[in-house]
Write an enzyme that holds these catalytic residues in place. Structure first.
Site, PDB file in Angstrom:
ATOM      1  N   LYS A  70      12.502  -7.522  12.207  1.00 38.50           N
ATOM      2  CA  LYS A  70      13.683  -7.708  11.268  1.00 38.50           C
ATOM      3  C   LYS A  70      14.309  -7.691   9.986  1.00 38.50           C
ATOM      4  O   LYS A  70      14.906  -7.082   9.303  1.00 38.50           O
ATOM      5  CB  LYS A  70      14.799  -9.764  11.822  1.00 38.50           C
ATOM      6  CG  LYS A  70      15.823  -9.461  11.023  1.00 38.50           C
ATOM      7  CD  LYS A  70      16.894  -8.866  12.637  1.00 38.50           C
ATOM      8  CE  LYS A  70      17.125  -9.816  12.636  1.00 38.50           C
ATOM      9  NZ  LYS A  70      17.453  -9.919  14.548  1.00 38.50           N
ATOM     10  N   PRO A  71      13.017  -7.985   9.390  1.00 35.01           N
ATOM     11  CA  PRO A  71      12.422  -8.016   7.749  1.00 35.01           C
ATOM     12  C   PRO A  71      12.816  -6.454   7.910  1.00 35.01           C
ATOM     13  O   PRO A  71      13.749  -5.818   6.575  1.00 35.01           O
ATOM     14  CB  PRO A  71      11.875  -7.881   7.320  1.00 35.01           C
ATOM     15  CG  PRO A  71      10.914  -9.576   8.364  1.00 35.01           C
ATOM     16  CD  PRO A  71      11.494  -9.252   9.683  1.00 35.01           C
ATOM     17  N   HIS A  97     -14.515   6.391 -20.978  1.00 34.58           N
ATOM     18  CA  HIS A  97     -14.121   5.749 -19.624  1.00 34.58           C
ATOM     19  C   HIS A  97     -14.460   6.433 -18.379  1.00 34.58           C
ATOM     20  O   HIS A  97     -13.631   7.534 -17.574  1.00 34.58           O
ATOM     21  CB  HIS A  97     -12.636   5.397 -19.194  1.00 34.58           C
ATOM     22  CG  HIS A  97     -12.282   4.257 -20.483  1.00 34.58           C
ATOM     23  ND1 HIS A  97     -12.578   2.989 -19.880  1.00 34.58           N
ATOM     24  CD2 HIS A  97     -11.779   4.189 -21.445  1.00 34.58           C
ATOM     25  CE1 HIS A  97     -11.793   2.164 -21.002  1.00 34.58           C
ATOM     26  NE2 HIS A  97     -11.120   3.217 -22.166  1.00 34.58           N
ATOM     27  N   CYS A 147     -16.543   1.386 -23.291  1.00 31.13           N
ATOM     28  CA  CYS A 147     -15.733   1.681 -24.072  1.00 31.13           C
ATOM     29  C   CYS A 147     -16.222   0.464 -24.965  1.00 31.13           C
ATOM     30  O   CYS A 147     -17.002   0.074 -25.807  1.00 31.13           O
ATOM     31  CB  CYS A 147     -14.385   1.739 -24.128  1.00 31.13           C
ATOM     32  SG  CYS A 147     -12.743   2.223 -25.156  1.00 31.13           S
ATOM     33  N   GLY A 179       1.020  -1.104  -0.084  1.00 28.98           N
ATOM     34  CA  GLY A 179      -0.016   0.324   0.021  1.00 28.98           C
ATOM     35  C   GLY A 179       1.156   1.050  -0.246  1.00 28.98           C
ATOM     36  O   GLY A 179       0.161   1.965   1.109  1.00 28.98           O
ATOM     37  N   LYS A 203       7.241 -10.196  13.827  1.00 29.77           N
ATOM     38  CA  LYS A 203       9.236  -9.501  13.430  1.00 29.77           C
ATOM     39  C   LYS A 203       9.495  -8.415  13.136  1.00 29.77           C
ATOM     40  O   LYS A 203       8.410  -8.226  12.102  1.00 29.77           O
ATOM     41  CB  LYS A 203       8.754 -11.155  12.887  1.00 29.77           C
ATOM     42  CG  LYS A 203       8.450 -12.401  13.471  1.00 29.77           C
ATOM     43  CD  LYS A 203       9.215 -12.441  14.578  1.00 29.77           C
ATOM     44  CE  LYS A 203      10.813 -12.710  14.695  1.00 29.77           C
ATOM     45  NZ  LYS A 203      10.631 -12.854  16.645  1.00 29.77           N
ATOM     46  N   GLY A 245     -12.300  -3.519 -23.001  1.00 27.02           N
ATOM     47  CA  GLY A 245     -11.358  -4.975 -23.364  1.00 27.02           C
ATOM     48  C   GLY A 245     -11.106  -4.564 -24.362  1.00 27.02           C
ATOM     49  O   GLY A 245     -10.708  -3.540 -25.560  1.00 27.02           O
ATOM     50  N   GLU A 282     -14.960   5.855 -15.307  1.00 25.89           N
ATOM     51  CA  GLU A 282     -15.040   6.035 -14.387  1.00 25.89           C
ATOM     52  C   GLU A 282     -13.899   5.966 -13.537  1.00 25.89           C
ATOM     53  O   GLU A 282     -13.022   6.644 -12.222  1.00 25.89           O
ATOM     54  CB  GLU A 282     -14.797   3.855 -14.437  1.00 25.89           C
ATOM     55  CG  GLU A 282     -13.322   3.478 -15.734  1.00 25.89           C
ATOM     56  CD  GLU A 282     -13.554   3.316 -16.384  1.00 25.89           C
ATOM     57  OE1 GLU A 282     -14.498   4.068 -16.833  1.00 25.89           O
ATOM     58  OE2 GLU A 282     -13.191   2.650 -16.793  1.00 25.89           O
ATOM     59  N   ILE A 295      -6.052  -2.114   7.065  1.00 24.49           N
ATOM     60  CA  ILE A 295      -7.886  -1.513   7.131  1.00 24.49           C
ATOM     61  C   ILE A 295      -8.653  -2.843   7.355  1.00 24.49           C
ATOM     62  O   ILE A 295      -8.860  -3.519   6.580  1.00 24.49           O
ATOM     63  CB  ILE A 295      -7.628  -0.091   6.567  1.00 24.49           C
ATOM     64  CG1 ILE A 295      -6.951  -0.646   5.271  1.00 24.49           C
ATOM     65  CG2 ILE A 295      -7.841   1.535   7.221  1.00 24.49           C
ATOM     66  CD1 ILE A 295      -8.009  -0.663   4.141  1.00 24.49           C
ATOM     67  N   GLY A 306     -17.618  -2.148 -23.736  1.00 22.20           N
ATOM     68  CA  GLY A 306     -18.602  -2.443 -23.062  1.00 22.20           C
ATOM     69  C   GLY A 306     -19.855  -2.185 -24.385  1.00 22.20           C
ATOM     70  O   GLY A 306     -20.965  -2.176 -24.866  1.00 22.20           O
ATOM     71  N   MET A 307     -19.726  -0.682 -24.701  1.00 17.03           N
ATOM     72  CA  MET A 307     -20.563   0.120 -25.505  1.00 17.03           C
ATOM     73  C   MET A 307     -20.519  -0.366 -27.337  1.00 17.03           C
ATOM     74  O   MET A 307     -21.376  -0.579 -27.433  1.00 17.03           O
ATOM     75  CB  MET A 307     -20.324   1.944 -25.598  1.00 17.03           C
ATOM     76  CG  MET A 307     -20.825   2.532 -26.781  1.00 17.03           C
ATOM     77  SD  MET A 307     -19.162   3.352 -28.194  1.00 17.03           S
ATOM     78  CE  MET A 307     -20.581   4.541 -28.748  1.00 17.03           C
TER      79      MET A 307
HETATM   80  N1  GLN Z   1     -10.971  -1.974 -27.915  1.00 16.19           N
HETATM   81  C1  GLN Z   1     -11.316  -1.596 -28.696  1.00 16.19           C
HETATM   82  C2  GLN Z   1     -10.641  -0.295 -29.413  1.00 16.19           C
HETATM   83  O1  GLN Z   1      -9.852  -0.353 -29.002  1.00 16.19           O
HETATM   84  C3  GLN Z   1     -12.293  -1.024 -26.861  1.00 16.19           C
HETATM   85  C4  GLN Z   1     -11.150   0.091 -26.385  1.00 16.19           C
HETATM   86  C5  GLN Z   1     -11.363   0.226 -24.796  1.00 16.19           C
HETATM   87  O2  GLN Z   1     -12.088  -0.507 -24.190  1.00 16.19           O
HETATM   88  N2  GLN Z   1     -10.554   0.673 -24.143  1.00 16.19           N
HETATM   89  O3  GLN Z   1     -11.596   0.319 -29.652  1.00 16.19           O
END
Ligand code: GLN
Length: 550
Positions: free
Chosen positions: A189-190, A525, A395, A16, A187, A368, A527, A241, A397-398
């Site tokens: 020591k490490p 994205h 991305c 962490g 411990k 992905g 997120e 935590i 997913g869309m």
């Molecule tokens: N593989 C897709 C692209 O390159 C989506 C990329 C992603 O999900 N970040 O457009």
């Protein structure tokens, strides 16, 4: 003049350091200081963009389009500010710059050497960060663990910075004290070895953060103090935590970390404003119900992914920002959240387990690449669309939601993204024009459509409402493919709404189904921009809809 705090790790990785760095930053910020943080990754890659998530964890993308390590994401979430490109340093970046300068004859015919030229480059980069924003404090997290060959040169640069101005540089060692089951005690020591190793690099830690399962007790603090040549007040207890990483700033404050740092720099303590952190932690604890045993309202969200190979831990790492964004949104909605990993390949072929999806109040298909597991994702999306299950596609997913819609609603048989099937009769998702050139040249590094781009929202759409009726938003991207504009009319006529458009390049950025309770896909994205003190509106709306039947 900025003060520099180097954070290094001892004993082992994964304890962490990034969150400790971020938490120290948050505490200094809570005292009204201007704080920023640098991540040093001692690998030769120029950035994290070319690395597999299984290997590296999530690639975090900044506004400027830098493909960074997930710690930069932690800094942004804890400091509630954007981190610029220069705050990300890798061995590849440092050597690349020096070699380029050598090729340009900028060293005036001198022999170019690791010391001093590489160390100078490292120091200059660090100082530039501090000077650029007139920071009061710059935290520099050196990746890896002391004793590794890889980060030695960065320690050497840190030592030289300390030598040049010792009153301006501080060293924090984040270490780990194991409690082996058969011994039953903590411990030290490490940690002693870690400090000795750091000493052999010419560095004496000023503060030790003692990570362990439990609080470190007085005798062990004294032991470390004596053997590691450090005041015992400067040894911070940092037990595991229970609930959330956002507890750490509050715990560190209780351990006086902020005051200690100011004292170590010979500065006076300042009033601390930490009530926002305290109330966040109180809220999380109430929802995650650590203290009282009553069952809070819980929504169960499924994330359909494929990065399973090395176990769930890696999966969690690969989608770190998505998980964080879900949690921020849940807390905002006053519900607790359960996240399940759904392996996309389980939803393919004749034995697909679609009925097992019933337990989910909402499903996310995150970003992905490549073809593995794609049909499974498409099947899950179809299920969400038909069953009215809240769906958020990020991305990829869309893009796959568009493929599903084209195949099953528009009747475009074998419609696909050309990323998976180059010869599809209906390339509803296709490579962007400028990306073709990069791929042909095998120019893969930092060549995707990256970082912040503007998106105009369609009035009266779901997203327009979700984004508080803003006309235009800015979100972060990382992709090579996009919705093929020649299919827009066809898809639109069949009921798909394009509620976000990038006008510069005429790209579809958001899709939605108005008749569905929540079926939204974003080419960007969201997120990456969700923070505990400013949860992302799309995630907040998604969780709100997902929790409507609780
Ligand atoms: N593989 C897709 C692209 O390159 C989506 C990329 C992603 O999900 N970040 O457009």
């Amino acid at each position: 003049m900025a003060k520099y705090i180097f954070v290094v790790g001892g004993v082992m990785s994964g304890v962490g350091k990034g969150v400790a760095t971020s938490s120290i930053g948050a505490l200094l910020q809570a005292r009204g200081f201007n704080v920023t943080a640098i991540k040093i990754d001692p690998y030769l890659n120029v950035d994290a963009g070319t690395m597999n998530p299984i290997e590296h964890g999530e690639v975090f993308v900044t506004d400027q389009g830098t493909e960074t390590d997930q710690d930069i994401g932690n800094y942004e979430r804890f400091l509630n500010k954007d981190i610029p490109d220069i705050n990300y340093i890798t061995t590849g970046r440092v050597y690349g710059a020096v070699i380029e300068r050598e090729r340009n004859l900028e060293y005036g015919g001198k022999t170019v050497e690791v010391v001093p030229h590489i160390t100078d480059e490292i120091m200059n980069r660090i100082k530039k960060v501090g000077e650029g924003i007139k920071a009061d404090f710059v935290l520099i997290e050196i990746g890896g663990t002391v004793g590794e060959y890889q980060n030695l040169i960065f320690l050497e640069a840190a030592r030289m910075m300390h030598l040049a101005n010792s009153s301006n540089v501080l060293f924090v060692l984040v270490t780990y004290l194991p409690m082996p089951g058969m011994i039953g005690e903590m411990k030290t020591k490490p940690t002693q070895y870690a400090v000795r190793t750091l000493n052999s690099a010419g560095i004496q830690p000023d503060i030790i953060i003692a990570r362990s399962e439990k609080d470190i007790d007085k005798p062990r603090k004294e032991k470390i103090a004596i053997f590691c040549n450090i005041k015992k007040e400067n040894i911070i207890s940092a037990p595991d935590i229970k609930t959330s990483i956002y507890e750490i700033p509050v715990n560190f404050e209780r351990e006086n970390v902020g005051k200690l740092i100011l004292n170590a720099f010979g500065m006076r303590e300042r009033p601390v404003k930490i009530d926002n952190w305290q109330s966040l932690v109180d809220r999380i604890k109430k929802l995650e119900n650590v203290e009282n045993k009553k069952k809070p309202q819980t929504v169960t969200v499924g994330i359909v992914g494929k990065y399973f190979e090395t176990g769930e831990f890696v999966l969690g790492d690969a989608y770190l920002s998505v998980i964080e964004a879900i949690k921020h949104a849940a807390w905002k909605n006053n519900v607790s959240v359960n996240i399940d990993w759904l392996n996309s390949s389980d939803y393919e072929g004749t034995n697909k387990k679609l009925s097992s999806l019933k337990k989910y109040s909402g499903i996310i298909v995150p970003g992905g690449f490549g073809s593995r597991g794609v049909e499974g994702k498409i099947n899950v999306i179809e299920y969400c669309r038909k069953q009215g299950v809240p769906f958020l596609g990020l991305c990829y997913g869309m893009q796959l939601a568009v493929v599903e819609f084209a195949r099953n609603i528009c009747g475009l048989k074998n419609a696909h993204t050309t990323e998976v099937n180059k010869d599809t009769p209906h390339p509803v998702i296709d490579i962007m024009e400028d990306q073709k050139i990069s791929l042909r040249k095998k120019d893969f590094g930092a060549t995707m459509r990256l970082g912040a781009h503007l998106c105009d929202l369609k009035e009266k759409s779901q997203v327009h409402k979700i984004y508080s009726k803003k006309g235009q938003i800015s979100e972060r991207h990382r992709h090579r493919y996009e919705l093929n504009n020649s299919y827009r009319e066809h898809l639109e006529k069949a009921g798909l709404v394009f509620s976000g458009i990038n006008l510069d390049k005429n790209l579809v950025e958001i899709i939605e189904l108005p008749s569905h309770p929540f079926f939204i896909g974003t080419q960007f994205h969201p997120e990456f921009k969700s923070r505990p003190f400013s949860p992302h509106p799309l995630f907040v709306a998604f969780i709100k809809t997902a929790s409507r039947n609780l």
